[in-house]
Design an enzyme around this catalytic site. Structure first.
Site, short mmCIF file in Angstrom:
data_model
loop_
_atom_site.label_atom_id
_atom_site.label_comp_id
_atom_site.label_asym_id
_atom_site.label_seq_id
_atom_site.Cartn_x
_atom_site.Cartn_y
_atom_site.Cartn_z
N SER A 276 17.42 45.66 28.02
CA SER A 276 16.48 44.58 28.28
C SER A 276 15.34 45.05 29.17
O SER A 276 15.53 45.89 30.06
CB SER A 276 17.22 43.42 28.95
OG SER A 276 16.33 42.43 29.39
N GLY A 277 14.16 44.48 28.95
CA GLY A 277 13.03 44.81 29.79
C GLY A 277 13.06 44.09 31.13
O GLY A 277 12.63 44.61 32.14
N ASP B 119 12.68 33.81 23.66
CA ASP B 119 13.58 32.69 23.93
C ASP B 119 13.43 32.21 25.37
O ASP B 119 14.14 31.31 25.81
CB ASP B 119 15.03 33.08 23.66
CG ASP B 119 15.49 34.30 24.46
OD1 ASP B 119 14.64 35.03 25.00
OD2 ASP B 119 16.72 34.52 24.52
N TRP C 200 23.67 39.28 23.25
CA TRP C 200 23.11 39.38 24.58
C TRP C 200 24.31 39.30 25.54
O TRP C 200 24.85 38.22 25.76
CB TRP C 200 22.18 38.21 24.85
CG TRP C 200 20.76 38.25 24.41
CD1 TRP C 200 19.67 38.09 25.22
CD2 TRP C 200 20.21 38.40 23.08
NE1 TRP C 200 18.50 38.13 24.48
CE2 TRP C 200 18.80 38.32 23.16
CE3 TRP C 200 20.79 38.60 21.82
CZ2 TRP C 200 17.97 38.43 22.06
CZ3 TRP C 200 19.97 38.71 20.71
CH2 TRP C 200 18.58 38.62 20.83
N LYS D 273 22.72 43.78 23.59
CA LYS D 273 21.59 43.80 24.51
C LYS D 273 22.14 43.74 25.93
O LYS D 273 22.89 42.82 26.28
CB LYS D 273 20.67 42.61 24.25
CG LYS D 273 19.48 42.48 25.20
CD LYS D 273 18.64 41.26 24.79
CE LYS D 273 17.39 41.12 25.65
NZ LYS D 273 17.64 40.40 26.91
N GLY E 158 10.17 41.44 26.48
CA GLY E 158 9.48 40.18 26.30
C GLY E 158 8.36 40.00 27.31
O GLY E 158 7.19 40.28 27.04
N ARG E 159 8.72 39.56 28.53
CA ARG E 159 7.70 39.30 29.55
C ARG E 159 6.84 40.52 29.85
O ARG E 159 5.66 40.39 30.17
CB ARG E 159 8.39 38.80 30.83
CG ARG E 159 8.92 37.39 30.72
CD ARG E 159 9.83 37.05 31.88
NE ARG E 159 11.11 37.74 31.80
CZ ARG E 159 12.04 37.72 32.76
NH1 ARG E 159 11.81 37.04 33.87
NH2 ARG E 159 13.17 38.35 32.60
N HIS F 124 14.07 30.08 30.62
CA HIS F 124 13.42 30.08 31.93
C HIS F 124 12.47 28.91 32.13
O HIS F 124 12.13 28.57 33.27
CB HIS F 124 12.62 31.37 32.14
CG HIS F 124 13.43 32.61 31.98
ND1 HIS F 124 12.86 33.84 31.71
CD2 HIS F 124 14.77 32.83 32.04
CE1 HIS F 124 13.81 34.75 31.61
NE2 HIS F 124 14.98 34.16 31.79
N TYR G 206 25.80 39.39 29.03
CA TYR G 206 25.32 39.28 30.40
C TYR G 206 26.45 38.86 31.34
O TYR G 206 27.03 37.78 31.17
CB TYR G 206 24.21 38.23 30.50
CG TYR G 206 22.90 38.63 29.85
CD1 TYR G 206 22.56 39.96 29.66
CD2 TYR G 206 22.00 37.65 29.43
CE1 TYR G 206 21.34 40.31 29.08
CE2 TYR G 206 20.79 38.00 28.85
CZ TYR G 206 20.47 39.32 28.68
OH TYR G 206 19.27 39.67 28.10
#
Length: 306
Positions: free
Chosen positions: A251-252, A48, A172, A208, A279-280, A53, A174
């Site tokens: 999360s990574g 996503d 998620w 998450k 993800g990244r 981003h 945050y």
């Protein structure tokens, strides 16, 4: 800091602990036991970031901008699922349906407004997730932002639809906004711990989270947190405990070196998390390199089954 708990000693909630309706339980079971290493742990691939981003995230590995790259990585890497926005899912998922579970993100925002204005509007529905054959729904909740009350209202509507359709809800969660920054910051133990509990209280099946970090503003946290003595592993354990019988995915975040990435996996699992969502850290690498680090993560996951 290295993880110190042996896999056999780790206590984490199971699907049976969650008292889920059959539809939710079946979809969650399929993701956790019929995909990945198949032992109740999980590795998910989020994509996503193109919305959250912008295209800048694809520049380190230009082929990753192609959704087919992402699906190939998720399938060949034997991930438990792939999370994406509605346009991505509608245009590309049909050719991969049945090969990899889909988590449909039902809200999203750009990173252009400041975090003080953090609001992630709903852009599709749980009905869309059902139509697409998704295995779960994702919703981003900004805890502490000025838009928190709107998020709670929207999340309640999404949660209600997930109950109606038997769709697992992944939040998620945050911390965001100036109110959070004046209490230690978004990655403080206080903020992440609150986000974990908030997701559970709002009805998440899976949450998450970012891992809590020590920082220069820790003394600004509420006294109960500012006075705590804790290390990396203990901080992760605390937020997992606050989520109670809601499954935790850490999360990574931004790309890490291999050793730091694998240590993050070990600490997460030792703390009682169900798994990770990278993800990244994966798709910013060339395909074969991404598959190799995915394999190393899966080897760690294989030792922590429930």
């Amino acid at each position: 800091m290295e993880a110190v708990t042996s896999p056999s000693a780790v206590d984490r909630p199971t699907i049976e602990d969650m008292n889920l309706a059959p539809g939710k339980a079946a979809r969650l079971f399929d993701m956790l036991y019929n995909h990945g290493v198949g032992n109740g742990t999980a590795l998910f691939l989020p994509i996503d970031q193109g919305m959250e981003h912008g295209p800048v995230d694809f520049l380190p590995n230009p082929p990753s901008a192609d959704p087919d790259f992402q699906f190939e990585l998720a399938i060949r890497g034997d991930y438990n699922g792939i999370a994406c926005q509605i346009g991505f899912a509608e245009k590309y998922y049909p050719r991969y349906a049945g090969e990899i579970p889909l988590i449909l993100k039902v809200n999203g925002k750009t990173n252009i407004p400041s975090d003080d204005d953090a609001h992630s509007p709903v852009n599709c529905s749980v009905e869309d997730a059902v139509r697409l054959g998704a295995s779960g729904v994702g919703y981003t909740l900004y805890v502490g932002s000025p838009a928190q009350s709107l998020h709670q209202k929207e999340l309640n509507e999404v949660r209600s639809d997930c109950q109606r359709y038997g769709m697992p809800l992944i939040v998620w969660s945050y911390p965001r906004g100036s109110a959070i920054e004046t209490k230690g910051g978004r990655d403080s133990l206080y903020a992440v711990d609150y986000a974990a509990r908030m997701a559970m209280e709002m009805g998440a099946d899976v949450v998450k989270l970012n891992q809590p970090k020590k920082g220069d503003k820790d003394s600004e946290q509420p006294k109960a947190y500012a006075d705590l003595e804790w290390d990396y592993l203990e901080g992760c354990r605390r937020v997992v405990k606050s989520a109670q019988n809601t499954l935790v995915l850490f999360s990574g975040g931004s790309k890490l070196g291999d050793d730091d990435l694998l240590n993050k996996v070990k600490v997460s699992l030792d703390a009682g998390a169900t798994g990770l969502i990278f993800g990244r850290n994966m798709w910013q690498r060339p395909m074969e390199e991404a598959l190799e680090i995915s394999k190393r993560v899966q080897e760690l996951l294989a030792g922590y089954g429930a």
